[in-house]
Design a protein around this motif. Structure first.
Motif, PDB file in Angstrom:
ATOM      1  N   LEU A  53      14.227 -23.930 -13.602  1.00  0.00           N
ATOM      2  CA  LEU A  53      14.687 -24.623 -12.047  1.00  0.00           C
ATOM      3  C   LEU A  53      13.959 -24.016 -10.918  1.00  0.00           C
ATOM      4  O   LEU A  53      14.460 -23.407  -9.900  1.00  0.00           O
ATOM      5  CB  LEU A  53      16.185 -24.306 -11.645  1.00  0.00           C
ATOM      6  N   ALA A  54      12.462 -23.823 -11.044  1.00  0.00           N
ATOM      7  CA  ALA A  54      11.597 -23.503 -10.023  1.00  0.00           C
ATOM      8  C   ALA A  54      11.676 -24.908  -9.290  1.00  0.00           C
ATOM      9  O   ALA A  54      12.571 -25.798  -9.404  1.00  0.00           O
ATOM     10  CB  ALA A  54      10.189 -23.435 -10.628  1.00  0.00           C
TER      11      ALA A  54
ATOM     12  N   LYS B  39      19.046 -19.170  -9.290  1.00  0.00           N
ATOM     13  CA  LYS B  39      18.386 -20.705  -9.362  1.00  0.00           C
ATOM     14  C   LYS B  39      19.396 -21.868  -9.790  1.00  0.00           C
ATOM     15  O   LYS B  39      19.357 -22.874  -9.102  1.00  0.00           O
ATOM     16  CB  LYS B  39      16.880 -20.741  -9.793  1.00  0.00           C
TER      17      LYS B  39
ATOM     18  N   VAL C 250       9.147 -25.222 -17.511  1.00  0.00           N
ATOM     19  CA  VAL C 250       8.953 -23.675 -17.217  1.00  0.00           C
ATOM     20  C   VAL C 250       7.445 -23.464 -17.221  1.00  0.00           C
ATOM     21  O   VAL C 250       6.501 -24.259 -17.532  1.00  0.00           O
ATOM     22  CB  VAL C 250       9.711 -22.595 -18.371  1.00  0.00           C
ATOM     23  N   LYS C 251       6.904 -22.329 -16.808  1.00  0.00           N
ATOM     24  CA  LYS C 251       5.440 -21.870 -16.638  1.00  0.00           C
ATOM     25  C   LYS C 251       4.851 -22.324 -18.085  1.00  0.00           C
ATOM     26  O   LYS C 251       5.458 -21.852 -19.062  1.00  0.00           O
ATOM     27  CB  LYS C 251       5.545 -20.622 -16.408  1.00  0.00           C
TER      28      LYS C 251
ATOM     29  N   PRO D 272       5.932 -18.496 -21.619  1.00  0.00           N
ATOM     30  CA  PRO D 272       7.371 -18.921 -21.226  1.00  0.00           C
ATOM     31  C   PRO D 272       7.935 -20.087 -21.847  1.00  0.00           C
ATOM     32  O   PRO D 272       9.189 -20.104 -22.242  1.00  0.00           O
ATOM     33  CB  PRO D 272       7.216 -19.143 -19.812  1.00  0.00           C
TER      34      PRO D 272
ATOM     35  N   ASN E  74      18.749 -21.611 -15.804  1.00  0.00           N
ATOM     36  CA  ASN E  74      17.486 -21.111 -15.506  1.00  0.00           C
ATOM     37  C   ASN E  74      17.736 -19.679 -16.074  1.00  0.00           C
ATOM     38  O   ASN E  74      18.857 -19.135 -15.809  1.00  0.00           O
ATOM     39  CB  ASN E  74      17.261 -21.230 -14.059  1.00  0.00           C
ATOM     40  N   ARG E  75      16.576 -19.151 -16.552  1.00  0.00           N
ATOM     41  CA  ARG E  75      16.650 -17.564 -16.826  1.00  0.00           C
ATOM     42  C   ARG E  75      17.224 -16.892 -15.743  1.00  0.00           C
ATOM     43  O   ARG E  75      18.206 -16.125 -15.965  1.00  0.00           O
ATOM     44  CB  ARG E  75      15.428 -17.166 -17.141  1.00  0.00           C
ATOM     45  N   THR E  76      16.818 -17.018 -14.598  1.00  0.00           N
ATOM     46  CA  THR E  76      17.283 -16.111 -13.422  1.00  0.00           C
ATOM     47  C   THR E  76      18.406 -16.942 -12.687  1.00  0.00           C
ATOM     48  O   THR E  76      18.266 -18.191 -12.219  1.00  0.00           O
ATOM     49  CB  THR E  76      16.288 -16.030 -12.340  1.00  0.00           C
TER      50      THR E  76
ATOM     51  N   GLN F 118       9.286 -18.835 -25.347  1.00  0.00           N
ATOM     52  CA  GLN F 118      10.401 -18.070 -25.161  1.00  0.00           C
ATOM     53  C   GLN F 118      11.646 -19.005 -24.859  1.00  0.00           C
ATOM     54  O   GLN F 118      12.724 -18.778 -25.430  1.00  0.00           O
ATOM     55  CB  GLN F 118      10.131 -16.844 -24.077  1.00  0.00           C
ATOM     56  N   THR F 119      11.403 -19.946 -24.249  1.00  0.00           N
ATOM     57  CA  THR F 119      12.522 -20.975 -23.490  1.00  0.00           C
ATOM     58  C   THR F 119      12.997 -21.397 -24.789  1.00  0.00           C
ATOM     59  O   THR F 119      14.302 -21.783 -25.277  1.00  0.00           O
ATOM     60  CB  THR F 119      12.180 -21.720 -22.382  1.00  0.00           C
TER      61      THR F 119
HETATM   62  P1  2AM Z   1      12.713 -17.619 -13.713  1.00  0.00           P
HETATM   63  O1  2AM Z   1      13.293 -18.413 -12.422  1.00  0.00           O
HETATM   64  O2  2AM Z   1      13.677 -16.895 -14.561  1.00  0.00           O
HETATM   65  O3  2AM Z   1      11.616 -17.010 -13.341  1.00  0.00           O
HETATM   66  C1  2AM Z   1       8.650 -21.493 -13.168  1.00  0.00           C
HETATM   67  O4  2AM Z   1       8.102 -20.253 -13.219  1.00  0.00           O
HETATM   68  C2  2AM Z   1       9.886 -21.613 -13.980  1.00  0.00           C
HETATM   69  O5  2AM Z   1       9.557 -20.927 -15.452  1.00  0.00           O
HETATM   70  C3  2AM Z   1      10.956 -20.732 -13.552  1.00  0.00           C
HETATM   71  O6  2AM Z   1      12.192 -21.642 -13.761  1.00  0.00           O
HETATM   72  C4  2AM Z   1      10.912 -19.469 -14.418  1.00  0.00           C
HETATM   73  O7  2AM Z   1      12.406 -18.950 -14.564  1.00  0.00           O
HETATM   74  C5  2AM Z   1      10.727 -20.064 -15.679  1.00  0.00           C
HETATM   75  N1  2AM Z   1      10.142 -18.793 -16.576  1.00  0.00           N
HETATM   76  C6  2AM Z   1       9.001 -18.225 -16.393  1.00  0.00           C
HETATM   77  N2  2AM Z   1       8.838 -17.228 -17.571  1.00  0.00           N
HETATM   78  C7  2AM Z   1       9.679 -17.419 -18.187  1.00  0.00           C
HETATM   79  C8  2AM Z   1      10.146 -16.790 -19.391  1.00  0.00           C
HETATM   80  N3  2AM Z   1       9.302 -16.007 -19.939  1.00  0.00           N
HETATM   81  N4  2AM Z   1      11.399 -17.356 -19.742  1.00  0.00           N
HETATM   82  C9  2AM Z   1      12.174 -18.182 -19.427  1.00  0.00           C
HETATM   83  N5  2AM Z   1      11.760 -18.807 -18.142  1.00  0.00           N
HETATM   84  C10 2AM Z   1      10.540 -18.802 -17.773  1.00  0.00           C
END
Ligand code: 2AM
Length: 426
Positions: free
Chosen positions: A10-11, A37, A76-77, A81, A32-34, A84-85
């Motif tokens: 959720l960027a 958001k 996601v990026k 990432p 979203n990881r964080t 990982q997702t």
């Molecule tokens: P974040 O908000 O937790 O950083 C663009 O950067 C998107 O990719 C964001 O939603 C970000 O989550 C996610 N993202 C970046 N690195 C990630 C990771 N290693 N695992 C999960 N989500 C990631």
């Protein structure tokens, strides 16, 4: 109840796309990881009028909230990432679930992930979302990446076009071959055996075997010959009209429009019948028995047999066709047109004679085969290195000074055609 779709990442792009989807009335789960958001997105959805968007702080409840088979858009990026997702989500995914990578990932990475996911019974597609943050919110352009994914995306459209072409084959067999429903059932069942395992041919065979439970005869003969339209065909033709020739799709749309004019057609048929133009113009000599017998064998020499052979090669078998399309683009990712692929071109060269004979037969009999004939015209146009467009260019330069290019000298040219013509007349 479960939501229609999920979105992870959720960027700003992800948030906007999620809100856009929710605004269209689709229930959506977001993650979203964080987690802040997630809350931000839920807050926006509330503010925008209680959109059906649901936030989740942990991947398990996120995945479990989505309707099966699950579809999750991942934004996601690019790079690690994404891996990982995928890893996080696939812990909770079940067979048949699908992740769509909406990031603009390098296609080789997408292919690698597609393979790894396939081993787990999961689907994976790459789909670039362009148009930026603004586009994501108000109308992104979504491009399924990689060759195969792109064709997967048009499967639905191909299916409709193929259905229309089978209907043309049915018309030729029924009207000129005078095949009964039993015979049609038999023929289509035979076509469906062996190399041909098309879903469409199978259901077509089934249809010819079903009796009317409300009266005499077969149900297919009672079905109103007026096809429905839901808009995908139209949008595809509109899209195509921007830049490419797509006569087969366009003609299947035309056929639908014409079939929709049932009442007008009934009146038109009266006009032409009363002036001696019957349904079928010339009766063709067709040995029905032989046609049906031969349908199970190779080596047809009946005109109508050509039709079967043409289709039998799997042209309408979507699964095989899509796979072959993918292979063609694997062989040459820069392929300008499937027709010039080594395998496809070989096949077209072999089959074109049968194709031409069937179209000729249909034309002679007064059976419209819009799809088959416009596809053939497309092929006959595409394969020619010189078309009569030179005359059109000359005409345009003559009456509108639109200029023209030359085959031998670069640049743009204008000729005073009128003056020269007048002088030479004097
Ligand atoms: P974040 O908000 O937790 O950083 C663009 O950067 C998107 O990719 C964001 O939603 C970000 O989550 C996610 N993202 C970046 N690195 C990630 C990771 N290693 N695992 C999960 N989500 C990631």
């Amino acid at each position: 109840g479960p939501t229609r779709i999920g979105l992870a990442g959720l960027a700003v792009m992800g948030q906007n796309l999620a809100l856009n989807i929710a605004e269209k009335g689709f229930t959506i789960s977001v993650y979203n990881r964080t987690t802040s958001k997630v809350d931000e997105t839920v807050e926006s959805a509330k503010k925008e009028g209680n959109l059906p968007l649901y936030g989740f702080h942990d991947p398990k409840s996120f995945v479990q909230s989505i309707q099966k088979p699950r579809v999750i858009i991942m934004l996601v990026k690019v790079g690690p990432p994404v891996d990982q997702t995928i890893k996080t989500l696939s812990n909770y995914l079940e067979k048949g679930d699908c992740i769509i990578d909406g990031g603009n990932e390098w296609y080789k990475n997408t292919e690698r992930r597609e393979k790894a996911m396939a081993k787990l019974g999961l689907l994976y597609h790459g789909m670039g979302v362009s148009g930026g943050e603004e586009g994501a919110r108000n109308g992104p352009s979504m491009m399924p990446g990689g060759s195969f994914q792109a064709f997967k995306y048009i499967e639905d459209i191909l299916l409709k076009v193929a259905a229309q072409l089978i209907a043309e084959a049915y018309d030729v067999l029924k009207s000129t071959g005078k095949l009964s429903n039993e015979e049609l059932h038999h023929v289509f069942s035979e076509w469906n055996k062996g190399e041909l395992l098309s879903f469409l041919v199978e259901i077509t065979a089934d249809i010819f075997g079903i009796k009317d439970d409300k009266g005499e005869g077969y149900l297919v003969d009672k079905v109103l010959d007026k096809t429905g339209m839901k808009g995908t065909g139209k949008r595809t033709v509109q899209q195509a009209a921007e830049s490419v020739a797509a006569p087969t799709i366009a003609s299947s749309l035309d056929s639908r429009f014409l079939s929709g004019l049932k009442e007008e057609r009934v009146e038109a048929a009266k006009v032409f019948k009363s002036s001696g133009v019957g349904d079928i113009l010339t009766e063709q000599e067709v040995d029905k028995k032989k046609l049906i017998e031969d349908s199970a064998e190779k080596g047809w020499d009946l005109k109508l047999g050509e039709l079967a052979r043409f289709w039998k090669g799997g042209c309408i078998n979507l699964a095989i066709l899509l796979d072959r399309i993918k292979k063609a683009y694997d062989r040459n990712p820069e392929l300008a047109n499937l027709l010039v692929d080594t395998e496809f071109s070989k096949e077209i060269i072999e089959r074109q004679h049968g194709w031409r004979r069937v179209v000729c037969l249909a034309i002679k009999s007064g059976i419209s085969v819009l799809g088959m004939s416009s596809s053939l015209a497309y092929f006959d146009t595409y394969r020619r290195d010189r078309l009569p467009a030179n005359l059109v260019q000359a005409q345009r330069d003559y009456f509108g000074a639109h200029t023209y290019e030359r085959t031998d000298i670069p640049g743009s040219f204008h000729t005073e055609w009128f003056k020269i013509a007048k002088q030479s007349k004097i």
